[in-house]
Design a protein around this motif. Structure first.
Motif, PDB file in Angstrom:
ATOM      1  N   VAL A   7       0.857  -1.183   0.000  1.00  0.00           N
ATOM      2  CA  VAL A   7       0.000   0.000   0.000  1.00  0.00           C
ATOM      3  C   VAL A   7       0.887   1.225   0.000  1.00  0.00           C
ATOM      4  N   VAL A   8       0.648   2.134  -0.945  1.00  0.00           N
ATOM      5  CA  VAL A   8       1.438   3.365  -1.037  1.00  0.00           C
ATOM      6  C   VAL A   8       0.482   4.547  -0.989  1.00  0.00           C
ATOM      7  N   THR A   9       0.638   5.419  -0.002  1.00  0.00           N
ATOM      8  CA  THR A   9      -0.190   6.617   0.051  1.00  0.00           C
ATOM      9  C   THR A   9       0.405   7.686  -0.857  1.00  0.00           C
ATOM     10  N   GLY A  10      -0.478   8.496  -1.441  1.00  0.00           N
ATOM     11  CA  GLY A  10      -0.015   9.557  -2.326  1.00  0.00           C
ATOM     12  C   GLY A  10       0.724   9.030  -3.536  1.00  0.00           C
ATOM     13  N   ALA A  11       0.220   7.923  -4.098  1.00  0.00           N
ATOM     14  CA  ALA A  11       0.960   7.236  -5.159  1.00  0.00           C
ATOM     15  C   ALA A  11       0.571   7.687  -6.565  1.00  0.00           C
ATOM     16  N   ASN A  12      -0.160   8.776  -6.682  1.00  0.00           N
ATOM     17  CA  ASN A  12      -0.553   9.223  -8.014  1.00  0.00           C
ATOM     18  C   ASN A  12       0.487  10.138  -8.656  1.00  0.00           C
ATOM     19  N   SER A  13       1.500  10.562  -7.880  1.00  0.00           N
ATOM     20  CA  SER A  13       2.516  11.455  -8.440  1.00  0.00           C
ATOM     21  C   SER A  13       3.801  11.356  -7.636  1.00  0.00           C
ATOM     22  N   GLY A  14       4.856  11.970  -8.162  1.00  0.00           N
ATOM     23  CA  GLY A  14       6.111  12.087  -7.436  1.00  0.00           C
ATOM     24  C   GLY A  14       6.775  10.763  -7.119  1.00  0.00           C
ATOM     25  N   LYS A  39      -7.108  10.877 -10.531  1.00  0.00           N
ATOM     26  CA  LYS A  39      -5.666  11.012 -10.741  1.00  0.00           C
ATOM     27  C   LYS A  39      -4.961   9.692 -10.435  1.00  0.00           C
ATOM     28  N   GLY A  40      -5.479   8.968  -9.465  1.00  0.00           N
ATOM     29  CA  GLY A  40      -4.918   7.661  -9.162  1.00  0.00           C
ATOM     30  C   GLY A  40      -5.072   6.695 -10.313  1.00  0.00           C
ATOM     31  N   ARG A  41      -6.238   6.726 -10.951  1.00  0.00           N
ATOM     32  CA  ARG A  41      -6.461   5.830 -12.102  1.00  0.00           C
ATOM     33  C   ARG A  41      -5.567   6.218 -13.280  1.00  0.00           C
ATOM     34  N   GLN A  42      -5.323   7.511 -13.456  1.00  0.00           N
ATOM     35  CA  GLN A  42      -4.418   7.940 -14.521  1.00  0.00           C
ATOM     36  C   GLN A  42      -3.004   7.432 -14.257  1.00  0.00           C
ATOM     37  N   ALA A  43      -2.578   7.487 -12.997  1.00  0.00           N
ATOM     38  CA  ALA A  43      -1.249   6.977 -12.648  1.00  0.00           C
ATOM     39  C   ALA A  43      -1.195   5.466 -12.839  1.00  0.00           C
ATOM     40  N   ALA A  44      -2.250   4.766 -12.405  1.00  0.00           N
ATOM     41  CA  ALA A  44      -2.292   3.306 -12.523  1.00  0.00           C
ATOM     42  C   ALA A  44      -2.253   2.856 -13.971  1.00  0.00           C
ATOM     43  N   ALA A  45      -2.822   3.667 -14.868  1.00  0.00           N
ATOM     44  CA  ALA A  45      -2.854   3.306 -16.288  1.00  0.00           C
ATOM     45  C   ALA A  45      -1.454   3.217 -16.878  1.00  0.00           C
ATOM     46  N   GLY A  46      -0.494   3.908 -16.264  1.00  0.00           N
ATOM     47  CA  GLY A  46       0.881   3.867 -16.751  1.00  0.00           C
ATOM     48  C   GLY A  46       1.730   2.810 -16.069  1.00  0.00           C
ATOM     49  N   MET A  47       1.108   1.987 -15.235  1.00  0.00           N
ATOM     50  CA  MET A  47       1.838   0.950 -14.516  1.00  0.00           C
ATOM     51  C   MET A  47       1.494  -0.424 -15.042  1.00  0.00           C
ATOM     52  N   THR A  48       2.431  -1.327 -14.969  1.00  0.00           N
ATOM     53  CA  THR A  48       2.177  -2.709 -15.337  1.00  0.00           C
ATOM     54  C   THR A  48       1.912  -3.521 -14.078  1.00  0.00           C
ATOM     55  N   GLY A  49       1.197  -4.626 -14.237  1.00  0.00           N
ATOM     56  CA  GLY A  49       0.966  -5.508 -13.104  1.00  0.00           C
ATOM     57  C   GLY A  49      -0.382  -5.293 -12.445  1.00  0.00           C
ATOM     58  N   ASP A  50      -0.520  -5.800 -11.233  1.00  0.00           N
ATOM     59  CA  ASP A  50      -1.764  -5.791 -10.477  1.00  0.00           C
ATOM     60  C   ASP A  50      -1.825  -4.526  -9.626  1.00  0.00           C
TER      61      ASP A  50
END
Length: 289
Positions: A7-14, A39-50
């Motif tokens: 679990v990562v808090t503030g994981a949509n940027s930086g 914004k979290g979903r936008q960040a997640a879209a650039g990540m691979t995996g679960d």
């Protein structure tokens, strides 16, 4: 990291986004705990995996409690990364000064609420700014003295390290295998600085100077990753190994004398329990102490 939940808090940027992305690439299941799910979903879209996105507003203890109650799975690593830096005087939903409320008290409550389900470690992101900090118990929330945003920020970052120290002491006392660690990114070029209350010109100058002197978000995330997965002891503190800990490869670093004050850490813990209404879950950790 395959088979592990982080679990990562503030994981949509930086550095939070970078750390989450790296861990997801290594096979971890990631939960991005963010204030703005879009914004979290936008960040997640650039990540691979679960990768899953869940709403968490650390400036609202009601949101913290909801997040913790709805996250029913075991957590291998909790990374307390989210934070705000030098905004104008602002209050959280519970009336706390925003920086102390978000950077420390929100994470304090979140960690203790999740602790019965944490199996590995808790990483809390502090700052070299903690060296300028002190804990003003007479006016923690800046209700009487003139507000100084940087002083309030330094107080919140000192609180992060004192929290780590007292959390590790309590985990040891309870016989828990979980360890508490901390990290700081050095001087990393992120969007942590808020522009509210400052002119566009001043904000632009601050960002330009920051980018000239700092390392990238990718480099700034390395101490967090080091604290999360390396073979380090409890109550350790990771940061860049270069000049003035501003940049460089991650290593274990020192902290100020105040950040090593165990009596101060214990007192802050007691006050934090009173303010948040959240206590250390000793019974749930199986301690007879």
């Amino acid at each position: 990291m395959t088979g592990r939940t982080v679990v990562v808090t503030g994981a949509n940027s930086g550095i939070g986004r970078v750390a989450a992305q790296v861990l997801a690439e290594r096979g971890a299941r990631l939960v991005l705990a963010v204030r703005d799910p879009e914004k979290g979903r936008q960040a997640a879209a650039g990540m691979t995996g679960d990768v899953e996105v869940r709403r968490l507003d650390l400036a609202d203890l009601g949101s913290v409690r909801t997040f913790a109650s709805e996250l029913t799975e075991d957590v291998d690593v909790l990374i307390n990364n989210a934070g705000v830096m030098i905004p104008p005087l602002t209050r959280t939903a519970d009336g706390f000064e925003l920086q102390l409320g978000t950077n420390h008290l929100g994470h304090f409550a979140l960690t203790n609420l999740l602790l019965p389900r944490i199996r590995g470690r808790v990483v809390t992101v502090s700052s070299n700014g903690h060296r300028m900090g002190s804990i003003d118990f007479a006016d923690l929330q800046w209700e009487r003295k003139p507000y100084r945003a940087m002083t309030a920020y330094a107080q919140s970052k000192l609180a992060n390290l004192l929290f780590t120290t007292e959390l590790q002491r309590r985990l040891d006392e309870a016989g828990s295998p979980v360890i508490a660690t901390a990290a700081h990114p050095g001087l990393a070029a992120t969007n942590l600085l808020r522009s509210e209350g400052r002119s566009r010109a001043r904000h632009a100058v601050e960002r330009a100077v920051s980018r000239l002197m700092s390392q990238s978000e990718e480099q700034g995330a390395l101490p967090t990753l080091f604290a999360a997965v390396a073979d380090v002891p409890g109550d350790s503190y990771a940061g860049p190994g270069g000049l003035l800990e501003g940049r460089g490869a991650p290593t274990l670093v020192g902290r100020s004398a105040k950040a090593r004050d165990r009596a101060l850490a214990a007192r802050l813990w007691d006050v934090s329990e009173e303010l948040t209404g959240v206590t250390f879950p000793r019974a749930a950790l199986g301690s007879a102490a």
